[in-house]
Design a protein around this motif. Structure first.
Motif, PDB file in Angstrom:
ATOM      1  N   GLN A  50      -1.954  -7.271   5.307  1.00  0.00           N
ATOM      2  CA  GLN A  50      -0.555  -7.600   5.543  1.00  0.00           C
ATOM      3  C   GLN A  50      -0.441  -8.918   6.310  1.00  0.00           C
ATOM      4  O   GLN A  50       0.585  -9.203   6.914  1.00  0.00           O
ATOM      5  N   PHE A  76       4.134  -7.929   4.150  1.00  0.00           N
ATOM      6  CA  PHE A  76       4.081  -6.493   3.906  1.00  0.00           C
ATOM      7  C   PHE A  76       4.916  -6.243   2.659  1.00  0.00           C
ATOM      8  O   PHE A  76       6.099  -6.567   2.618  1.00  0.00           O
ATOM      9  N   VAL A 126       8.625   0.910   7.857  1.00  0.00           N
ATOM     10  CA  VAL A 126       8.350  -0.448   8.318  1.00  0.00           C
ATOM     11  C   VAL A 126       9.610  -1.301   8.223  1.00  0.00           C
ATOM     12  O   VAL A 126       9.991  -1.992   9.184  1.00  0.00           O
ATOM     13  N   ILE A 159       3.736  -2.334  11.691  1.00  0.00           N
ATOM     14  CA  ILE A 159       2.851  -1.960  10.581  1.00  0.00           C
ATOM     15  C   ILE A 159       1.764  -1.014  11.063  1.00  0.00           C
ATOM     16  O   ILE A 159       1.507   0.032  10.445  1.00  0.00           O
TER      17      ILE A 159
END
Length: 401
Positions: free
Chosen positions: A168, A172, A201, A361
């Motif tokens: 990521q 993401f 997220v 994350i």
């Protein structure tokens, strides 16, 4: 974005290469002990996304035996890129039709250092310059891949085995996990989100004040495509350039009157460096008191990108110190811990000013591990699997929930 790919691939393998005393993985040089690794291994792609769009897969990278850039077809056969141009010219269509929802497909991975891209509903656009492949740069609103839903995994396969990650670092986006099956039949995997983690997220970014919601990109029809990394947030103005200043200034003030100790090699605890700020510059000395490297005060871009004032060359001194320093800045542990790197993740991201993107994350990963920034592998907090004698690899496209 060739610099981005180079930095990301370095992030995947540099810590091990450093521990081994050189750039073993980066160069593709390998030891005789693992010479049994075949020229290609299977990669099984499983589509658990529950999406109806056609999936396209790409295997792009550098052939380690020759150093040539190119792509691999479904059989693992290498094809070198033709010469590019200025302005960039279209690259050959390297797409491989991926599996439909609920299905699997197996392709072959050659000895590459590169990326497995996958996209939903539309082929990706790749072009070639005189310097090689142009990577997607979706922080640019005119990039032809801006409105395509896609993601990628980075990997290195050589005679010492397979390293494959879920990353990521740049963004993401479409969820997936990676895995490797070892010779004894057991498996390792990385990158799995908690139930509800994908939407979690984005919801957490929306709820974080200070501009973090501006990292989210959507299509004109409202489809959420991705969240950009904070590095690209700063570069595009989505995040204020001053977003980390308060913390950076406090750290610089703290180490004007005290010492930061960095022990960058896990297998060499006797190798330590000592940082003090003098004249606005952090100087690191070795155990003999000699200055070995110095750092200007970083800004948010330097911290989020682990570059510029926190550049990390692939050497045995500045690079390892900078990696450790950059990880501690992103995790905001420098003010609370003068002994770096941290042994535990318990104190990560506890400051109000921190890398909230990486914090969020990590909080939504099933095992807490992710590549939220380039050197998230400091202390082994990255979503990476490795085996020295892999039987096969896996890439699982996960549900969007």
């Amino acid at each position: 974005m060739l610099r981005t790919l180079k930095r990301r691939l370095t992030a995947v393998v540099l810590s091990l290469a450093t521990a081994l005393g050189g750039s073993l993985l980066a160069t593709g040089v390998s030891s005789p002990a693992h010479a049994a690794v075949p020229d290609t291994i299977p990669l099984t792609i499983t589509n658990n996304s529950a999406r109806g769009e056609q999936v396209y897969v790409y295997n792009l990278g550098t052939q380690l035996s020759t150093g040539r850039q190119g792509w691999a077809d479904a059989n693992g056969t290498f094809h070198a890129w033709p010469a590019g141009g200025n302005p960039p010219t279209p690259a050959p269509d390297a797409s491989i039709p991926g599996p439909a929802a609920g299905q699997t497909k197996t392709i072959r991975m050659p000895k590459f250092s590169g990326r497995i891209y996958f996209s939903y509903g539309q082929k990706m656009v790749f072009k070639l310059t005189t310097g090689g492949l142009v990577q997607p740069a979706v922080q640019n609103p005119t990039d032809p891949n801006r409105n395509i839903l896609f993601n990628w995994s980075e990997y290195t396969l050589n005679n010492d085995g397979l390293w494959i990650n879920s990353t990521q670092v740049d963004m993401f986006s479409a969820p997936y996990t990676v895995g490797v099956q070892r010779a004894d039949g057991s498996s390792l995997s990385a990158g799995r989100l908690k139930p509800g983690g994908y939407n979690g997220v984005f919801n957490a970014l929306r709820g974080q004040s200070g501009g973090w919601a501006n990292l989210i990109q959507t299509r004109p029809d409202g489809t959420v495509l991705r969240a950009l990394s904070p590095l690209y947030g700063v570069e595009t103005g989505a995040l204020p350039a001053s977003v980390m200043d308060e913390y950076i200034n406090r750290v610089w003030q703290k180490y004007s009157g005290s010492t930061l100790t960095v022990t960058p090699f896990g297998d060499r605890p006797d190798v330590r460096y000592f940082g003090r700020v003098s004249g606005g510059v952090m100087h690191f000395t070795n155990s003999s008191g000699a200055v070995v490297t110095s750092f200007q005060k970083p800004d948010a871009s330097s911290v989020f990108g682990c570059h510029r004032n926190l550049d990390a060359p692939n050497d045995q001194v500045r690079g390892p110190i900078s990696r450790t320093l950059c990880a501690a800045f992103n995790r905001t542990t420098l003010f609370s811990n003068a002994q770096q790197p941290d042994a535990s993740a318990a104190g990560f991201y506890q400051e109000p000013v921190t890398n909230h993107y990486s914090r969020i994350i990590h909080a939504h990963m099933a095992d807490g591990k992710a590549y939220g920034f380039a050197f998230d592998d400091v202390g082994a907090h990255e979503s990476l699997v490795h085996d020295g004698n892999p039987r096969q690899a896996s890439l699982t496209l996960a549900p969007f929930n």
